[in-house]
Design a protein around this motif. Structure first.
Motif, PDB file in Angstrom:
ATOM      1  N   TRP A 102      50.927 -16.781 -16.099  1.00 32.71           N
ATOM      2  CA  TRP A 102      50.447 -15.489 -15.205  1.00 32.71           C
ATOM      3  C   TRP A 102      48.676 -15.467 -15.478  1.00 32.71           C
ATOM      4  CZ3 TRP A 102      54.125 -11.903 -18.834  1.00 32.71           C
ATOM      5  CH2 TRP A 102      55.450 -12.020 -18.406  1.00 32.71           C
ATOM      6  N   VAL A 103      48.389 -15.918 -16.971  1.00 27.73           N
ATOM      7  CA  VAL A 103      46.822 -15.884 -16.784  1.00 27.73           C
ATOM      8  C   VAL A 103      46.197 -16.833 -16.082  1.00 27.73           C
ATOM      9  CG1 VAL A 103      45.011 -16.247 -18.481  1.00 27.73           C
ATOM     10  CG2 VAL A 103      46.852 -15.090 -19.200  1.00 27.73           C
ATOM     11  N   THR A 104      46.909 -18.001 -15.803  1.00 22.09           N
ATOM     12  CA  THR A 104      46.231 -19.222 -15.005  1.00 22.09           C
ATOM     13  C   THR A 104      46.499 -18.661 -13.564  1.00 22.09           C
ATOM     14  OG1 THR A 104      46.903 -20.862 -16.586  1.00 22.09           O
ATOM     15  CG2 THR A 104      46.531 -21.582 -14.441  1.00 22.09           C
ATOM     16  N   GLU A 105      47.326 -18.041 -13.035  1.00 26.86           N
ATOM     17  CA  GLU A 105      47.452 -17.845 -11.909  1.00 26.86           C
ATOM     18  C   GLU A 105      46.439 -16.399 -11.428  1.00 26.86           C
ATOM     19  OE1 GLU A 105      51.201 -17.613  -9.817  1.00 26.86           O
ATOM     20  OE2 GLU A 105      52.136 -19.130 -10.932  1.00 26.86           O
ATOM     21  N   GLY A 106      45.975 -15.621 -12.658  1.00 25.17           N
ATOM     22  CA  GLY A 106      44.953 -14.529 -12.326  1.00 25.17           C
ATOM     23  C   GLY A 106      46.050 -13.442 -12.044  1.00 25.17           C
ATOM     24  N   LEU A 107      47.142 -13.503 -12.438  1.00 26.31           N
ATOM     25  CA  LEU A 107      48.086 -12.135 -12.123  1.00 26.31           C
ATOM     26  C   LEU A 107      47.934 -11.128 -12.961  1.00 26.31           C
ATOM     27  CD1 LEU A 107      51.355 -14.215 -11.524  1.00 26.31           C
ATOM     28  CD2 LEU A 107      49.874 -13.259  -9.873  1.00 26.31           C
ATOM     29  N   ILE A 108      47.629 -11.233 -14.166  1.00 27.43           N
ATOM     30  CA  ILE A 108      47.461 -10.128 -15.147  1.00 27.43           C
ATOM     31  C   ILE A 108      45.943 -10.005 -15.676  1.00 27.43           C
ATOM     32  CG2 ILE A 108      49.944 -10.135 -16.053  1.00 27.43           C
ATOM     33  CD1 ILE A 108      49.213 -11.806 -18.372  1.00 27.43           C
ATOM     34  N   ASP A 109      45.766  -8.718 -16.051  1.00 31.71           N
ATOM     35  CA  ASP A 109      44.351  -8.363 -16.520  1.00 31.71           C
ATOM     36  C   ASP A 109      44.110  -8.173 -18.002  1.00 31.71           C
ATOM     37  OD1 ASP A 109      42.853  -8.189 -13.657  1.00 31.71           O
ATOM     38  OD2 ASP A 109      44.854  -6.962 -13.608  1.00 31.71           O
ATOM     39  N   GLU A 110      45.364  -7.461 -18.621  1.00 30.14           N
ATOM     40  CA  GLU A 110      45.089  -7.409 -20.154  1.00 30.14           C
ATOM     41  C   GLU A 110      46.645  -7.715 -20.644  1.00 30.14           C
ATOM     42  OE1 GLU A 110      41.973  -3.905 -20.634  1.00 30.14           O
ATOM     43  OE2 GLU A 110      43.867  -3.375 -20.482  1.00 30.14           O
ATOM     44  N   ILE A 111      46.509  -8.126 -21.998  1.00 29.92           N
ATOM     45  CA  ILE A 111      47.730  -8.310 -22.668  1.00 29.92           C
ATOM     46  C   ILE A 111      47.744  -7.629 -23.910  1.00 29.92           C
ATOM     47  CG2 ILE A 111      49.011 -10.181 -23.622  1.00 29.92           C
ATOM     48  CD1 ILE A 111      47.899 -12.240 -22.011  1.00 29.92           C
ATOM     49  N   LYS A 144      65.222 -21.838 -18.927  1.00 30.40           N
ATOM     50  CA  LYS A 144      64.204 -21.071 -19.081  1.00 30.40           C
ATOM     51  C   LYS A 144      63.240 -21.079 -18.218  1.00 30.40           C
ATOM     52  CE  LYS A 144      64.835 -20.709 -24.324  1.00 30.40           C
ATOM     53  NZ  LYS A 144      65.828 -21.423 -24.551  1.00 30.40           N
ATOM     54  N   GLN A 145      63.140 -22.318 -17.694  1.00 29.53           N
ATOM     55  CA  GLN A 145      62.065 -22.699 -16.549  1.00 29.53           C
ATOM     56  C   GLN A 145      62.410 -21.705 -15.183  1.00 29.53           C
ATOM     57  OE1 GLN A 145      59.070 -23.798 -16.588  1.00 29.53           O
ATOM     58  NE2 GLN A 145      58.782 -23.041 -14.575  1.00 29.53           N
ATOM     59  N   ALA A 146      63.710 -21.770 -15.001  1.00 28.00           N
ATOM     60  CA  ALA A 146      64.328 -20.782 -13.815  1.00 28.00           C
ATOM     61  C   ALA A 146      64.088 -19.633 -14.207  1.00 28.00           C
ATOM     62  CB  ALA A 146      65.692 -21.456 -13.604  1.00 28.00           C
ATOM     63  N   TRP A 147      64.312 -18.845 -15.422  1.00 25.09           N
ATOM     64  CA  TRP A 147      64.030 -17.547 -15.487  1.00 25.09           C
ATOM     65  C   TRP A 147      62.509 -17.052 -15.599  1.00 25.09           C
ATOM     66  CZ3 TRP A 147      66.974 -17.474 -20.752  1.00 25.09           C
ATOM     67  CH2 TRP A 147      68.360 -17.418 -20.585  1.00 25.09           C
ATOM     68  N   VAL A 148      61.772 -18.225 -15.729  1.00 27.30           N
ATOM     69  CA  VAL A 148      60.181 -18.007 -15.787  1.00 27.30           C
ATOM     70  C   VAL A 148      59.824 -17.671 -14.163  1.00 27.30           C
ATOM     71  CG1 VAL A 148      58.182 -19.226 -15.582  1.00 27.30           C
ATOM     72  CG2 VAL A 148      59.511 -19.355 -17.847  1.00 27.30           C
ATOM     73  N   GLU A 149      60.540 -18.604 -13.322  1.00 26.62           N
ATOM     74  CA  GLU A 149      60.320 -18.263 -12.010  1.00 26.62           C
ATOM     75  C   GLU A 149      60.581 -16.931 -11.586  1.00 26.62           C
ATOM     76  OE1 GLU A 149      58.678 -20.160  -9.899  1.00 26.62           O
ATOM     77  OE2 GLU A 149      58.348 -21.930 -11.435  1.00 26.62           O
ATOM     78  N   VAL A 150      61.785 -16.695 -11.877  1.00 28.73           N
ATOM     79  CA  VAL A 150      62.259 -15.115 -11.558  1.00 28.73           C
ATOM     80  C   VAL A 150      61.389 -14.125 -12.079  1.00 28.73           C
ATOM     81  CG1 VAL A 150      64.003 -13.566 -11.982  1.00 28.73           C
ATOM     82  CG2 VAL A 150      64.872 -15.555 -11.541  1.00 28.73           C
ATOM     83  N   VAL A 151      60.958 -14.105 -13.450  1.00 28.00           N
ATOM     84  CA  VAL A 151      60.009 -13.051 -13.883  1.00 28.00           C
ATOM     85  C   VAL A 151      58.518 -13.251 -13.098  1.00 28.00           C
ATOM     86  CG1 VAL A 151      58.999 -12.359 -16.000  1.00 28.00           C
ATOM     87  CG2 VAL A 151      61.471 -12.992 -15.873  1.00 28.00           C
ATOM     88  N   THR A 152      58.304 -14.446 -12.938  1.00 27.81           N
ATOM     89  CA  THR A 152      56.984 -14.527 -12.307  1.00 27.81           C
ATOM     90  C   THR A 152      56.817 -13.850 -10.967  1.00 27.81           C
ATOM     91  OG1 THR A 152      56.236 -16.541 -13.880  1.00 27.81           O
ATOM     92  CG2 THR A 152      55.017 -16.195 -11.757  1.00 27.81           C
ATOM     93  N   THR A 153      57.950 -14.025 -10.284  1.00 33.17           N
ATOM     94  CA  THR A 153      57.977 -13.555  -8.790  1.00 33.17           C
ATOM     95  C   THR A 153      57.951 -12.134  -8.817  1.00 33.17           C
ATOM     96  OG1 THR A 153      59.768 -15.500  -8.275  1.00 33.17           O
ATOM     97  CG2 THR A 153      59.567 -13.252  -6.988  1.00 33.17           C
ATOM     98  N   PRO A 194      39.374 -18.494 -21.940  1.00 34.51           N
ATOM     99  CA  PRO A 194      38.870 -19.225 -20.590  1.00 34.51           C
ATOM    100  C   PRO A 194      38.659 -18.265 -19.403  1.00 34.51           C
ATOM    101  CG  PRO A 194      40.251 -20.610 -21.734  1.00 34.51           C
ATOM    102  CD  PRO A 194      40.446 -19.222 -22.504  1.00 34.51           C
ATOM    103  N   LYS A 195      39.550 -17.678 -19.289  1.00 34.42           N
ATOM    104  CA  LYS A 195      39.772 -16.466 -18.217  1.00 34.42           C
ATOM    105  C   LYS A 195      39.247 -15.164 -18.371  1.00 34.42           C
ATOM    106  CE  LYS A 195      41.986 -19.466 -15.430  1.00 34.42           C
ATOM    107  NZ  LYS A 195      41.571 -19.928 -13.999  1.00 34.42           N
ATOM    108  N   GLY A 196      38.717 -14.878 -19.607  1.00 35.09           N
ATOM    109  CA  GLY A 196      38.139 -13.624 -20.033  1.00 35.09           C
ATOM    110  C   GLY A 196      39.032 -12.583 -19.969  1.00 35.09           C
ATOM    111  N   ILE A 197      40.316 -12.677 -20.277  1.00 37.27           N
ATOM    112  CA  ILE A 197      41.317 -11.675 -20.382  1.00 37.27           C
ATOM    113  C   ILE A 197      41.660 -11.169 -21.695  1.00 37.27           C
ATOM    114  CG2 ILE A 197      43.958 -11.277 -19.996  1.00 37.27           C
ATOM    115  CD1 ILE A 197      42.359 -12.076 -17.464  1.00 37.27           C
ATOM    116  N   PRO A 198      41.205  -9.867 -21.802  1.00 31.94           N
ATOM    117  CA  PRO A 198      41.316  -9.131 -23.236  1.00 31.94           C
ATOM    118  C   PRO A 198      42.695  -9.168 -23.692  1.00 31.94           C
ATOM    119  CG  PRO A 198      39.975  -7.835 -21.678  1.00 31.94           C
ATOM    120  CD  PRO A 198      40.782  -8.749 -20.840  1.00 31.94           C
ATOM    121  N   PHE A 199      42.905  -9.517 -24.868  1.00 31.19           N
ATOM    122  CA  PHE A 199      44.317  -9.104 -25.517  1.00 31.19           C
ATOM    123  C   PHE A 199      44.328  -8.182 -26.839  1.00 31.19           C
ATOM    124  CE2 PHE A 199      43.354 -13.111 -27.840  1.00 31.19           C
ATOM    125  CZ  PHE A 199      43.964 -12.754 -28.992  1.00 31.19           C
TER     126      PHE A 199
END
Length: 630
Positions: A499-508, A445-454, A533-538
């Motif tokens: 994704w949130v930690t890396e600042g990649l997405i703005d809303e969920i 699953k961690q390898a899948w995470v790397e693919v999707v996050t890419t 903590p990141k101020g991301i609306p969901f």
């Protein structure tokens, strides 16, 4: 058998004073209440509805005619045969005409309704309203046991029409009173149209009620309409259904899809383009759904309607996605254009309709399960697949959208055990993942995470490039619709926390019932912990109606808000269920939720029915009405 109402009983119920037995002329002030009833229980409900209680909802938030301060001063238009053009009216049901049917209500009021059967294809008609000032507008809609009745209505100056529908069928010998909108009238004309294209409906117009607003109601309504703090609702649009149901072929037809959100709490439109690379417009990168149906029979008439609509729009140079983006912007809504990563093809008989040429051209890039079973997905472990989808998104965002959207709840898995992934895994870990236990070995699953996050990073980079290209430099957002808990998301390599930690997405946006979910429930606390903590609306998901499988309630929405949720999202909300005045349209008014029934779901409430005494030449409310043989 219920006794017939006396004239005075009728007058007391509807607030309409009769003078002799004559019919009031158009434009005459008439005290018009919400319904005619023959039961004491209904009368009690009516009287209760008329009272204004301290702390009660404003009348535009809970629209029953009797709750407006000036309900007794309503103008009631009851002769629909004055509609223009007169050449569109006929005493008989004929193709291309509205049938004029005389009626009499229980208190002696005489009127004329207009009716068009499902295949009658009646033309648009106009009704002069002949009043001035702010009014609440109600329409009487007639339906039969053959099905619901739908009218498309708009006023002078409206961008496009909105639908209003009766119950599936009105009880024998009655019609439904339906709220249309609040508007400032100035001898305004009401336009009435039958839905003949796409999924056709019958249409019946009985009357129009115009209730003048008090000064307090005007100021309150305008203040509420013009504020933006409650616009915390979002909705998806799948990019396909409206083209099937309505078969739009003009810009005005298309704008109907967003016009229903005017003056509501909906502030975000998640506009799907159709599939993964299947689109509703000609594209440099994807393909227009149905564009390879030439010489083949459509699997169903509804898909033929889609094909005819998108082809005619393309021939006219009209891009439906671009039109909806611009239409939503005109309403003050934000728009993210989105793809469904799973929709590359579909099973028979829909395969040819949905088949992606890119998918068919590259079987070597498709997902493969651990036992070798082919899976109808394109693998995100393949760089050229990711690039293809980023290009599709880039093109769609370029139509003027405010960001891009990934619909993971309609699109997993995007990576499995295909050769491209095996190569990545073996290079990193030196093992064949097919020989490992998927549940117990976290490396898979961690390898899948790397693919999707890419892919997420690549989509973010594309948006940054588009942002720099635009003159205004406005930040372009990336949003995702994911499953409602971390367990389901990590099953498919969706690492929301990362994704949130890396600042990649703005809303969920969360889908409680996503396809592929294995664990039930929405973990609000998890998303609060990740996003706050990141101020991301969901936005947790809600539903516009309440079938047995769904249990959203007002109390649930209120509890979400009290925990710190920004808003709620609806999957494919639209039509009159979300229009001005419905419960759903005001679910962003948090303070109002405390005044509503906590057990409500936002589903449509029981409607107001008005009984006919005579319809045509038949008495409808006698001891033996003309229904016994049916």
């Amino acid at each position: 058998m219920i006794d017939k109402l006396t004239r005075r009983e009728f007058e007391r119920l509807v607030g309409f004073t009769m003078i002799g037995s004559s019919m009031p002329s158009l434009g005459t002030d008439a005290e018009a209440g919400p319904f005619v009833s023959t039961s004491e229980d209904s009368r009690a409900v009516y009287e209760a509805n008329r009272e204004t209680q301290p702390g009660a909802l404003p009348p535009w938030a809970d629209v029953v005619a009797g709750r407006w301060a000036n309900a007794s001063k309503a103008t009631l238009l009851i002769d629909m045969s004055v509609c223009h053009p007169v050449s569109a009216l006929s005493p008989q049901a004929k193709t291309g005409y509205w049938q004029v049917v005389p009626y009499e209500l229980a208190g002696g009021t005489l009127g004329k309704l207009l009716w068009a059967a499902l295949e009658q294809r009646a033309p648009e008609i106009r009704l002069p309203l002949r009043v001035k000032g702010w009014h609440a507008i109600f329409v009487g809609i007639y339906a039969t046991v053959l099905g619901p009745s739908t009218l498309w209505l708009k006023l002078d100056g409206d961008v496009s029409a909105q639908p209003r529908t009766s119950e599936e069928y009105a009880p024998y010998g009655s019609f439904t009173e339906v709220f249309f909108k609040v508007a400032e009238l100035n001898d305004t004309t009401l336009y009435i149209k039958q839905q003949s294209a796409g999924a056709a409906f019958s249409a019946g117009l009985v009357n129009v009620k115009l209730i003048p607003l008090s000064n307090e109601e005007i100021s309150g309504f305008l203040a509420d309409r013009d504020q933006r703090t409650t616009r915390r609702l979002a909705t998806t649009n799948d990019g396909v259904g409206y083209l099937i149901n309505h078969r739009p072929t003009t810009v005005e037809d298309l704008l109907r899809e967003v016009e229903v959100f005017r003056h509501t709490d909906f502030g975000t439109l998640l506009l799907h383009v159709g599939g993964a690379d299947g689109l509703n417009y000609p594209s440099q990168y994807g393909h227009m759904l149905s564009d390879h149906m030439d010489g083949y029979v459509y699997p169903d008439p509804t898909y033929k309607q889609y094909g005819e609509a998108v082809r005619e729009l393309a021939k006219k140079g009209i891009n439906p996605t671009k039109v909806l983006i611009e239409g939503a912007h005109a309403l003050g809504m934000k728009v993210h254009v989105g793809i469904r990563p799973a929709l590359w093809t579909y099973y028979e008989p829909l395969q040819r309709f949905f088949d992606s040429p890119f998918y068919q051209a590259h079987p070597e890039w498709r997902c493969v399960d651990r036992d070798g079973t082919p899976v109808a997905r394109m693998s995100w472990a393949v760089p050229k697949v990711r690039r293809h989808l980023v290009d599709v998104l880039r093109e769609a965002v370029g139509f003027g959208a405010d960001g891009a959207h990934l619909v993971f709840c309609r699109g997993v898995p995007v990576v499995l055990y295909e050769p491209s992934f095996l190569e990545i895994f073996e290079k990193r870990y030196g093992e064949d993942p097919r020989k490992l236990d998927e549940e117990s070995d976290p490396r898979i699953k961690q390898a899948w995470v790397e693919v999707v996050t890419t892919f997420i990073r690549e989509a973010r980079a594309m948006l940054d490039e588009e942002q720099n290209r635009r003159v205004d430099g406005k930040h372009l957002e990336l949003s995702v619709m994911v499953f409602g808990n971390e367990y389901n998301n990590l099953l498919y390599g969706l690492d929301v926390r990362r994704w949130v930690t890396e600042g990649l997405i703005d809303e969920i946006f969360l889908d409680q019932w996503g396809i592929g979910s294995k664990k039930a429930g929405v973990d609000i606390d998890f998303f609060l912990d990740v996003c706050r903590p990141k101020g991301i609306p969901f936005f947790p998901s809600y539903t516009v109606f309440s079938p047995p499988a769904y249990d959203n309630t007002i109390s649930q929405a209120l509890s979400w808000y009290e925990k710190g949720v920004h808003g709620v999202v609806f999957f494919d909300a639209g039509g009159e269920k979300v229009a001005q005045g419905t419960v759903v349209s005001r679910l962003g008014h948090v303070d109002e939720l405390r005044l509503r029934d906590a057990k409500e779901s936002g589903a449509p409430k029981p409607v107001v029915q008005i009984r006919f005494h005579r319809l045509g030449n038949l008495v409808m409310d006698g001891r033996f009405p003309p229904i016994g043989g049916g």
